[in-house]
Design an enzyme around this catalytic site. Structure first.
Site, PDB file in Angstrom:
ATOM      1  N   LYS A  60       3.013  -0.396  -4.091  1.00 16.91           N
ATOM      2  CA  LYS A  60       2.513  -1.253  -5.928  1.00 16.91           C
ATOM      3  C   LYS A  60       0.634   0.126  -5.100  1.00 16.91           C
ATOM      4  CE  LYS A  60       4.195  -5.349  -6.757  1.00 16.91           C
ATOM      5  NZ  LYS A  60       5.513  -4.865  -7.299  1.00 16.91           N
ATOM      6  N   TYR A  64       3.783  -4.612 -15.523  1.00 13.98           N
ATOM      7  CA  TYR A  64       5.301  -3.435 -15.461  1.00 13.98           C
ATOM      8  C   TYR A  64       4.856  -2.045 -16.708  1.00 13.98           C
ATOM      9  CZ  TYR A  64       7.280  -7.225 -13.075  1.00 13.98           C
ATOM     10  OH  TYR A  64       7.292  -8.257 -12.198  1.00 13.98           O
ATOM     11  N   HIS A 114      10.446  -2.452 -10.530  1.00 11.65           N
ATOM     12  CA  HIS A 114       9.074  -3.130  -9.777  1.00 11.65           C
ATOM     13  C   HIS A 114       8.123  -2.602 -10.680  1.00 11.65           C
ATOM     14  CE1 HIS A 114      11.666  -3.668  -6.006  1.00 11.65           C
ATOM     15  NE2 HIS A 114      12.563  -2.166  -6.339  1.00 11.65           N
TER      16      HIS A 114
END
Length: 385
Positions: A350, A308, A319
């Protein structure tokens, strides 16, 4: 009438008006004296397949052969010819001019690694005029490739059905904006594979996103946070976390962990439960925290960490942006492994990052081995040329 080529060592030579026909206008081969050019076998096979060559003589005074015979002969005589031809033909069909990059066939003036098979130039440009767009390394599905040195390459992975998947491997950098300093005096108990801090300040979890609450919000016990061993080792190395006891010292009259200190005790426990990987993961965890990111376990995604970049509060958590796998620089990827990691990361929005690091054996949690370990960030993602 289309020209005929003849095999000359590892290459194919074509005379007549070959220079104007193939090199000047379409970027095939390299010029020799006069109008003659020399083609790599892959280039010659592609021209033969397209019908731009009428045939290729495999030996002096031999009759020219067609594509099928030439392809089979080259596959038997040349390393990985079939997979390299498939990638070459695919990129040509996509509108790229290419130069073979393997000895004895350097890709123009481009300085590329030995593992690179082709250099693809920017669309519409030739080897003489264009910049390299993709340094392409061709990999068969059942081959392996070294993690070291991959940055800057385009990987073209050919599966058993001859489909091609492209990946871009780039030097990565992870930097965040999480502004949190943990409190200076935490006391924990070292269990078999984690550390419990019984009276943790609220900000440790809510702001720093360290650990997880031991119980739910409605429980009678409040403020108990369980830390992973890498979290605890990092905090202990920063002189933030002390240990009041461990599972070995419970019942001891002293009640405190002695020896070389809490960091050493936690690292020793980490090595006991995880082996040498613990030191590498701890080194990467430290780097991520130093870069103002918050690393948390990536177990749900088959990774070491998820990251993060900007945590204000756990109640308003964004997210995570990266999945991080820690590997040794000597690690060799299987294409299936690589494809699975990248596909999963993309599926959960991601970026897949591999952290390449080696930590010298020995030392405690504050040792130079862990603190000064080099970490190379390698980002790999899907690519459509």
């Amino acid at each position: 009438m289309q020209p005929t080529g003849h095999v000359h060592g590892d290459a194919v030579r074509v005379a007549g008006d070959a220079r104007q026909r193939f090199y000047d206008s379409r970027g095939y081969g390299r010029p020799l004296a006069g109008n003659e050019i020399e083609l790599s076998r892959v280039e010659a096979a592609h021209l033969l397949f397209r019908g731009d060559l009428s045939g290729i003589a495999l030996a002096a005074d031999a009759d020219p052969v067609g594509f099928e015979r030439f392809f089979v002969e080259c596959a038997a005589a040349t390393d990985r010819f079939a997979v390299r031809y498939l990638v070459y033909a695919d990129l040509r069909d996509r509108g790229f001019y290419l130069s073979p990059a393997r000895d004895p066939w350097p890709g123009g003036s481009a300085a590329v690694a030995d593992a690179v098979d082709f250099v693809a130039y920017e669309r519409g440009s030739t080897p003489d005029t264009g910049n390299v767009k993709y340094p392409v390394q061709v990999v068969g599905e059942r081959e392996s490739l070294s993690a070291a040195g991959l940055a800057g390459r385009t990987l073209a992975i050919v599966d058993e059905e001859s489909d091609i998947t492209y990946f871009a491997a780039e030097s990565g950098r992870i930097a965040g904006a999480t502004d949190y300093e943990p409190p200076a005096a935490l006391m924990g108990v070292l269990l078999s594979d984690r550390v419990v801090v019984w009276d943790a300040p609220e900000g440790l979890y809510e702001r720093g996103f360290y650990g997880q609450p031991l119980t739910g919000r409605a429980a009678a016990v409040e403020g108990a946070i369980q830390l992973s061993l890498v979290e605890a080792a990092s905090l202990a190395a920063d002189d933030v976390l002390s240990l009041s006891a461990s599972v070995e010292t419970v019942g001891d009259s002293s009640g405190e962990v002695g020896g070389d200190g809490p960091a050493a005790a936690i690292v020793a426990r980490g090595r006991a439960v995880e082996g040498e990987r613990f030191d590498r993961r701890l080194a990467v965890y430290n780097r991520l925290r130093e870069a103002d990111t918050v690393p948390k376990t990536g177990f749900k995604f088959g990774a070491d960490f998820r990251t993060y970049l900007d945590v204000e509060t756990v109640d308003d958590l964004p997210h995570s942006e990266h999945l991080v796998r820690v590997v040794d620089p000597d690690h060799r990827f299987s294409p299936r492994e690589l494809s699975l990691d990248v596909r999963l990361a993309g599926g959960v929005r991601k970026e897949m990052v591999f952290a390449l690091t080696t930590v010298a054996a020995g030392g405690d949690g504050d040792s130079d081995a862990v603190r000064n370990a080099d970490v190379e960030w390698l980002s790999i993602g899907r690519l459509t040329p």
